[in-house]
Design an enzyme around this catalytic site. Structure first.
Site, PDB file in Angstrom:
ATOM      1  N   HIS A 149       0.852  -1.206   0.000  1.00  0.00           N
ATOM      2  CA  HIS A 149       0.000   0.000   0.000  1.00  0.00           C
ATOM      3  C   HIS A 149       0.881   1.246   0.000  1.00  0.00           C
ATOM      4  CE1 HIS A 149       0.979  -0.310   4.247  1.00  0.00           C
ATOM      5  NE2 HIS A 149       0.604   0.932   4.401  1.00  0.00           N
ATOM      6  N   LYS A 185       9.657  -2.389   3.544  1.00  0.00           N
ATOM      7  CA  LYS A 185      10.795  -2.173   4.447  1.00  0.00           C
ATOM      8  C   LYS A 185      10.780  -3.189   5.571  1.00  0.00           C
ATOM      9  CE  LYS A 185      14.079   0.702   5.822  1.00  0.00           C
ATOM     10  NZ  LYS A 185      14.881  -0.491   6.097  1.00  0.00           N
ATOM     11  N   ASP A 212       3.479   6.267  11.300  1.00  0.00           N
ATOM     12  CA  ASP A 212       3.436   7.128  10.103  1.00  0.00           C
ATOM     13  C   ASP A 212       4.745   7.160   9.340  1.00  0.00           C
ATOM     14  OD1 ASP A 212       0.757   7.947  10.330  1.00  0.00           O
ATOM     15  OD2 ASP A 212       1.300   9.394  11.868  1.00  0.00           O
ATOM     16  N   LYS A 259      10.142  -8.487   5.365  1.00  0.00           N
ATOM     17  CA  LYS A 259      11.122  -9.114   6.266  1.00  0.00           C
ATOM     18  C   LYS A 259      11.816 -10.219   5.503  1.00  0.00           C
ATOM     19  CE  LYS A 259      11.763  -8.837  10.761  1.00  0.00           C
ATOM     20  NZ  LYS A 259      11.760  -7.559  11.382  1.00  0.00           N
TER      21      LYS A 259
END
Ligand code: GLU
Length: 484
Positions: A75, A80, A109, A116
């Protein structure tokens, strides 16, 4: 369904780690009114790869190593999350941890989706040269499969990896690609000399400190749990003296005035109700290869037993699934602060809620690492150190203001007083100051948001944190118009 011959922990493991995260998700989703399809999409793990590759050991033999990377949610992009070197790494763990990354980033935020990865090895059994070969080959596999890149998927340190591995990843990636000005941003947690940001190494531990400090700041909440407000003098037991646990314990002791009474590591645990000096314990462990036999402390041979010690705050800061339905009834802590990812299983969570234990959930509490990773990524993309252009200006500005006040006041300041005020006040923020203050602000703000949801919906902190994440991810899907 658990049979009588199964332990509770075994019954839980049949649900799997990802299943447990989803159970927590579903409990929170019931407190929202988002479309079922949207909720389904948020919960699902988008991409997962598993690959095997050969590496040559130092003795010349060939060993096949297994690697994974999971991208839970797109999204926001890039995705990350850390890279873990541990024997526990498997598809289920990678899916669960990448899901937690999505929720974590949303809560604080940080504009990333969750990911992962991991390599199924015990890093302690490999030489540095072997680890380098593994890391380079792992990065090569990720690059070939389009699972790494500044705008695609950005790894970071996790259990068993650190800035050394991140430097190898960055070097391999930059050598593989065409000339890419932003290549440094393909990974975070790098050494400062190679594009890293000051304060990243201690960021998760520091974030844990800010989060616990904020949780203990509300009189009403502390009263509910029978505690005095504030961190000063609180008794703390911590499991894990790795990068997260060490910095959290050190900062809680030095800046929060807390009393670290118990420390657990793989080899066992130590307990001293009068308090342990974290730095001294670390030095003792370096000298003797063990935390056991620390002067004045009681040895606890079974490390897991330390989780059951009496204390105000218990901080599991190692791996997942350490507090299960089997040991949850014996927990004596008033607050459990989840510095690790997933340390409390969903069944244990039910038992602890029942026992009125306050849980500060992982998806919020250990988000300091990825928050500062975001600052590092921004630094790499902007190609300038945070504070580089403003520090001297800020310093001079404060001095100018003080001198102007001195000019304008009828009576001049005493010259010595003026100079000492200038020295105290004319301070320009360097990179570390900016990183720490951005981290403090992020952790404080996010806690307030979660606490508000908790009050409004009359739920526990974990459910409130998941509601916060679900609302934010659902909003970004809805704004993208994916679900008309
Ligand atoms: N491995 C850390 C975590 O679990 C950091 C992730 C990152 O910085 O991307 O939050």
């Amino acid at each position: 369904m658990a049979t009588t011959t199964q332990t509770n922990a075994q019954a839980e493991s049949s649900l799997g780690f990802f299943g447990q995260v989803n159970k927590m998700f579903d409990r929170a989703a019931a407190h929202t009114d988002h479309d079922r399809g949207v909720l389904h999409q948020i919960r699902a793990c988008d991409n997962i790869i598993r690959f095997e590759f050969p590496i040559q050991r130092d003795d010349g033999s060939i060993q096949v190593v297994r690697g994974y990377r999971g991208e839970h949610s797109h999204h926001m992009q890039p995705t990350k999350g850390g890279i873990r070197y541990a024997t526990s790494v498997n598809v289920d763990e990678v899916m669960a941890l990448s899901a937690l990354m999505s929720y974590k980033c949303a809560i604080v935020d940080v504009p990333f989706g969750g990911a992962k990865g991991g390599v199924c090895i015990d890093a302690r059994n490999y030489s540095i040269a072997e680890l380098k070969r593994i890391t380079r080959r792992y990065t090569f596999e990720l690059a070939r499969k389009d699972f790494i890149g500044p705008g695609t998927d950005v790894p970071a340190p996790d259990y068993g990896t650190g800035e050394r591995e991140m430097a190898w990843i960055m070097d391999t990636y930059t050598q593989l690609g065409d000339e890419d000005l932003n290549a440094l941003a393909c990974v975070t947690g790098k050494p400062v000399g190679q594009g890293g940001v000051r304060g990243r190494t201690e960021a998760t531990g520091r974030g844990v400190y800010y989060g616990i400090r904020e949780a203990c700041a509300y009189d009403k909440d502390m009263e509910r749990f029978g505690l005095e407000p504030g961190l000063e003098g609180k008794n703390i037991v911590i499991q894990g003296l790795g990068n997260v646990g060490y910095h959290a314990a050190r900062i809680l002791e030095a800046e929060g005035g807390a009393n670290i009474v118990g420390i657990a590591e793989i080899e066992g645990a130590i307990y001293d109700p009068d308090g342990l000096s974290v730095e001294d314990v670390v030095a003792h462990r370096q000298d003797t290869d063990s935390i056991l036999d620390f002067p004045g402390a009681e040895n606890i041979k079974t490390s897991a037993k330390a989780l059951e010690l009496p204390c105000d705050i218990l901080i599991p800061a190692a791996l997942e699934g350490v507090i299960t339905a089997d040991n949850a009834p014996n927990i004596q802590a008033t607050i459990i602060a989840e510095a690790a990812n997933g340390p409390v299983t969903s069944q244990a969570d039910d038992i602890l809620q029942e026992k009125q234990v306050m849980i500060i959930p992982d998806v919020y509490l250990n988000a300091g690492g990825v928050t500062v990773s975001y600052f590092e990524w921004l630094r790499n993309l902007s190609h300038v150190r945070h504070g580089r252009m403003s520090r001297r200006f800020e310093e001079r500005n404060a001095e100018r203001i003080l001198r102007a006040v001195d000019e304008l006041t009828a009576e001049d300041f005493n010259e010595d007083l003026l100079e000492s005020l200038i020295e105290q006040v004319s301070f320009g923020a360097g990179e570390r100051d900016l990183v720490n203050s951005g981290l403090e602000d992020t952790m404080t703000q996010a806690y307030r948001e979660i606490r508000e949801i908790r009050e409004e919906k009359d739920v526990d902190m974990r459910t409130a944190a998941f509601v916060s994440a679900i609302d934010k991810i659902a909003n970004s899907y809805e704004q993208m118009g994916i679900f008309p």
